[in-house]
Design a protein around this motif. Structure first.
Motif, mmCIF file in Angstrom:
data_model
loop_
_atom_site.group_PDB
_atom_site.id
_atom_site.type_symbol
_atom_site.label_atom_id
_atom_site.label_comp_id
_atom_site.label_asym_id
_atom_site.label_seq_id
_atom_site.Cartn_x
_atom_site.Cartn_y
_atom_site.Cartn_z
ATOM 1 N N THR A 1 0.845 -1.188 0.000
ATOM 2 C CA THR A 1 0.000 0.000 0.000
ATOM 3 C C THR A 1 0.881 1.238 0.000
ATOM 4 O O THR A 1 2.016 1.216 0.461
ATOM 5 N N THR A 2 0.346 2.315 -0.526
ATOM 6 C CA THR A 2 1.063 3.591 -0.503
ATOM 7 C C THR A 2 0.130 4.670 0.016
ATOM 8 O O THR A 2 -1.091 4.598 -0.158
ATOM 9 N N PHE A 3 0.699 5.643 0.665
ATOM 10 C CA PHE A 3 -0.069 6.784 1.133
ATOM 11 C C PHE A 3 0.881 7.954 1.290
ATOM 12 O O PHE A 3 2.092 7.787 1.356
ATOM 13 N N SER A 4 0.319 9.147 1.366
ATOM 14 C CA SER A 4 1.133 10.354 1.472
ATOM 15 C C SER A 4 0.945 10.982 2.843
ATOM 16 O O SER A 4 -0.175 11.086 3.339
ATOM 17 N N ILE A 5 2.069 11.393 3.454
ATOM 18 C CA ILE A 5 2.036 12.140 4.700
ATOM 19 C C ILE A 5 3.094 13.235 4.626
ATOM 20 O O ILE A 5 4.006 13.169 3.801
ATOM 21 N N GLU A 6 2.949 14.220 5.472
ATOM 22 C CA GLU A 6 3.917 15.308 5.505
ATOM 23 C C GLU A 6 5.263 14.773 5.989
ATOM 24 O O GLU A 6 5.320 13.877 6.820
ATOM 25 N N GLN A 7 6.353 15.356 5.478
ATOM 26 C CA GLN A 7 7.692 14.897 5.859
ATOM 27 C C GLN A 7 7.937 15.054 7.352
ATOM 28 O O GLN A 7 8.553 14.193 7.979
ATOM 29 N N PHE B 1 5.760 14.890 9.769
ATOM 30 C CA PHE B 1 5.021 13.854 10.494
ATOM 31 C C PHE B 1 5.716 12.505 10.350
ATOM 32 O O PHE B 1 5.802 11.738 11.303
ATOM 33 N N LYS B 2 6.238 12.233 9.158
ATOM 34 C CA LYS B 2 6.982 10.985 8.952
ATOM 35 C C LYS B 2 8.197 10.939 9.865
ATOM 36 O O LYS B 2 8.483 9.905 10.476
ATOM 37 N N ALA B 3 8.891 12.058 9.987
ATOM 38 C CA ALA B 3 10.064 12.111 10.869
ATOM 39 C C ALA B 3 9.661 11.848 12.321
ATOM 40 O O ALA B 3 10.347 11.121 13.044
ATOM 41 N N GLU B 4 8.524 12.407 12.743
ATOM 42 C CA GLU B 4 8.030 12.168 14.109
ATOM 43 C C GLU B 4 7.712 10.691 14.325
ATOM 44 O O GLU B 4 8.050 10.120 15.361
ATOM 45 N N LEU B 5 7.064 10.093 13.327
ATOM 46 C CA LEU B 5 6.730 8.669 13.439
ATOM 47 C C LEU B 5 7.993 7.815 13.474
ATOM 48 O O LEU B 5 8.088 6.868 14.260
ATOM 49 N N GLU B 6 8.960 8.146 12.632
ATOM 50 C CA GLU B 6 10.216 7.392 12.622
ATOM 51 C C GLU B 6 10.909 7.462 13.978
ATOM 52 O O GLU B 6 11.420 6.448 14.471
ATOM 53 N N GLU B 7 10.906 8.630 14.596
ATOM 54 C CA GLU B 7 11.499 8.771 15.932
ATOM 55 C C GLU B 7 10.752 7.914 16.947
ATOM 56 O O GLU B 7 11.363 7.241 17.778
ATOM 57 N N LEU B 8 9.424 7.959 16.892
ATOM 58 C CA LEU B 8 8.608 7.156 17.808
ATOM 59 C C LEU B 8 8.880 5.665 17.613
ATOM 60 O O LEU B 8 9.121 4.942 18.582
ATOM 61 N N PHE B 9 8.851 5.213 16.366
ATOM 62 C CA PHE B 9 9.085 3.797 16.087
ATOM 63 C C PHE B 9 10.483 3.375 16.529
ATOM 64 O O PHE B 9 10.663 2.304 17.101
ATOM 65 N N HIS B 10 11.464 4.234 16.285
ATOM 66 C CA HIS B 10 12.836 3.932 16.694
ATOM 67 C C HIS B 10 12.919 3.782 18.210
ATOM 68 O O HIS B 10 13.577 2.868 18.716
ATOM 69 N N SER B 11 12.225 4.649 18.946
ATOM 70 C CA SER B 11 12.239 4.562 20.411
ATOM 71 C C SER B 11 11.570 3.275 20.901
ATOM 72 O O SER B 11 11.847 2.808 22.005
ATOM 73 N N MET B 12 10.710 2.697 20.067
ATOM 74 C CA MET B 12 10.036 1.438 20.398
ATOM 75 C C MET B 12 10.828 0.241 19.888
ATOM 76 O O MET B 12 10.415 -0.904 20.087
ATOM 77 N N GLY B 13 11.926 0.500 19.185
ATOM 78 C CA GLY B 13 12.727 -0.583 18.628
ATOM 79 C C GLY B 13 12.143 -1.156 17.346
ATOM 80 O O GLY B 13 12.410 -2.299 16.994
ATOM 81 N N LEU B 14 11.354 -0.341 16.644
ATOM 82 C CA LEU B 14 10.698 -0.791 15.414
ATOM 83 C C LEU B 14 11.207 0.001 14.224
ATOM 84 O O LEU B 14 11.499 1.188 14.338
ATOM 85 N N GLY B 15 11.266 -0.655 13.087
ATOM 86 C CA GLY B 15 11.552 0.028 11.834
ATOM 87 C C GLY B 15 10.272 0.644 11.302
ATOM 88 O O GLY B 15 9.193 0.524 11.898
ATOM 89 N N TRP B 16 10.377 1.285 10.150
ATOM 90 C CA TRP B 16 9.226 1.969 9.560
ATOM 91 C C TRP B 16 8.054 1.012 9.302
ATOM 92 O O TRP B 16 6.942 1.251 9.771
ATOM 93 N N SER B 17 8.288 -0.066 8.588
ATOM 94 C CA SER B 17 7.196 -0.990 8.234
ATOM 95 C C SER B 17 6.577 -1.638 9.465
ATOM 96 O O SER B 17 5.353 -1.708 9.595
ATOM 97 N N ALA B 18 7.417 -2.101 10.376
ATOM 98 C CA ALA B 18 6.901 -2.734 11.591
ATOM 99 C C ALA B 18 6.114 -1.729 12.430
ATOM 100 O O ALA B 18 5.080 -2.063 13.012
ATOM 101 N N GLY B 19 6.583 -0.489 12.470
ATOM 102 C CA GLY B 19 5.877 0.546 13.220
ATOM 103 C C GLY B 19 4.509 0.838 12.627
ATOM 104 O O GLY B 19 3.518 0.971 13.358
ATOM 105 N N ILE B 20 4.452 0.946 11.315
ATOM 106 C CA ILE B 20 3.171 1.191 10.649
ATOM 107 C C ILE B 20 2.205 0.033 10.914
ATOM 108 O O ILE B 20 1.038 0.244 11.242
#
Length: 68
Positions: free
Chosen positions: A23-29, A31-50
């Motif tokens: 799947t593909t979707f668009s989000i603001e850069q 917001f993506k950076a915020e999500l990446e930081e959150l996922f990283h703090s949880m020990g998750l990569g981008w796909s696993a976090g999503i």
């Protein structure tokens, strides 16, 4: 009896190997950076976090619809 157990095991294996859908979707850069930081703090990569967030969202909304 052993044959029916073998079929049960085979069915469980098949259900565990569900095909994935790309799947593909668009989000603001930002917001993506915020999500990446959150996922990283949880020990998750981008796909696993999503996947985690989508499952959590589904569980939350599915259980609250049962309460209505």
């Amino acid at each position: 009896m052993a044959e029916s157990n073998d079929k049960t095991v085979q069915l469980k294996r098949k259900s565990q190997k569900e095909t994935k859908v790309l799947t593909t979707f668009s989000i603001e850069q930002s917001f993506k950076a915020e999500l990446e930081e959150l996922f990283h703090s949880m020990g998750l990569g981008w796909s696993a976090g999503i996947r985690f967030v989508l499952r959590d969202f589904y569980r939350h909304n599915n259980s609250s619809s049962d309460d209505n």
